[in-house]
Enzyme design. Structure first.
Site, short mmCIF file in Angstrom:
data_model
loop_
_atom_site.label_atom_id
_atom_site.label_comp_id
_atom_site.label_asym_id
_atom_site.label_seq_id
_atom_site.Cartn_x
_atom_site.Cartn_y
_atom_site.Cartn_z
N SER A 234 0.24 6.32 153.74
CA SER A 234 1.20 6.76 152.72
C SER A 234 2.63 6.61 153.25
O SER A 234 3.04 5.51 153.62
CB SER A 234 0.87 8.20 152.32
OG SER A 234 1.48 8.55 151.12
N HIS B 198 -5.82 7.08 146.12
CA HIS B 198 -5.05 7.24 147.36
C HIS B 198 -5.97 7.63 148.52
O HIS B 198 -5.80 7.14 149.65
CB HIS B 198 -3.98 8.31 147.15
CG HIS B 198 -2.87 8.28 148.15
ND1 HIS B 198 -2.14 7.14 148.44
CD2 HIS B 198 -2.35 9.26 148.95
CE1 HIS B 198 -1.22 7.42 149.35
NE2 HIS B 198 -1.34 8.70 149.69
#
Length: 262
Positions: free
Chosen positions: A130, A242
């Site tokens: 991320s 994610h």
């Protein structure tokens, strides 16, 4: 005031309870730009030196903090793993600024890991998740001793993040600045803007339906690396968000470490 030691100089190491059989965990304090900052060191018990690896966490402050369970999954693959918390976290001094001065906490962590007894010499691979992808690629641009870099669900264009993540705009304006008035700060944190200066091969891992960092980040990074003639590989996982399901997470890690070891 006493002059701080060089970045990456170890100040203290605290042994913590073993998170799993045969895996040791320590909390290390080290210098970064005159600040005492902290990170985890996690490694399997071994009589032989182990290759080093640095894990770059995502998020900011308590959001996305380093998870010991993640470090155990990496250490079990035979690596001595260091994961910086970034300044201002878990008792560290200073305040993190999302890829600004706090990038030096990563650089210092790389130097620290490479100097530790029991860690083999040579470039250290990085895994950035991320927001940690920005950090890892900044290190590949600016820091010596960086090996191959893996970016997983990674931010590559912070201006795009500002557009995509309405929920993060307040934080970004406070920490980085307004994208119109402070565009330079956003570009300094965006690997797509300086892909020609990245000095390591890059593996891009991204879920096609990532709800936190859109898959467009992966495509833009690949395009920028391609244009710069830099070595990279991109794997897009269809229907994945994610965070991947546990079983697939393990198989993706297998492919990551296979790529790193080539």
């Amino acid at each position: 005031m006493q002059k701080a030691e060089a970045d990456g100089t170890l100040i203290d190491r605290e042994r913590l309870p073993d998170p799993a059989p045969g895996i040791r965990l320590e909390r290390m304090t080290y210098w970064s730009q005159g600040l005492r900052v902290k990170g985890y060191f996690c490694a399997p018990e071994s009589a032989e030196p182990l290759p080093g690896l640095v894990y770059c966490r995502g998020g900011i402050r308590s959001v996305g903090m380093v998870r010991v369970a993640r470090l155990v999954t990496l250490a079990r693959r035979g690596y001595a793993v260091f994961a910086p918390f970034y300044r201002g976290n878990e008792g560290g001094e200073g305040r993190e600024d999302f890829g600004g001065e706090d990038r030096h906490d990563l650089y210092g962590g790389i130097r620290l890991l490479r100097r530790l007894p029991g860690v083999t010499e040579g470039p250290v691979p990085l895994i950035g998740f991320s927001r940690g992808a920005m950090m890892a690629l900044l290190a590949a641009k600016e820091c010596e001793g960086v090996g191959p870099v893996v970016v997983w669900g990674g931010v590559s264009d912070l201006l795009l993040t500002y557009e995509e993540r309405i929920d993060l705009r307040r934080m970004l304006k406070r920490v980085v600045g307004h994208p119109r008035k402070d565009e330079k700060r956003y570009k300094e944190r965006s690997p797509v803007c300086w892909a020609d200066r990245i000095g390591s091969p890059v593996l891009i891992i991204h879920g096609s339906i990532d709800e936190h960092v859109g898959v467009e980040h992966a495509y833009r990074l690949a395009k920028a690396l391609e244009a710069a003639g830099k070595p990279y590989k991109m794997d897009i996982y269809r229907g994945r968000a994610h965070v991947f399901p546990r079983e697939e997470d393990e198989s993706v890690l297998d492919s990551i470490f296979d790529w790193i070891s080539r």
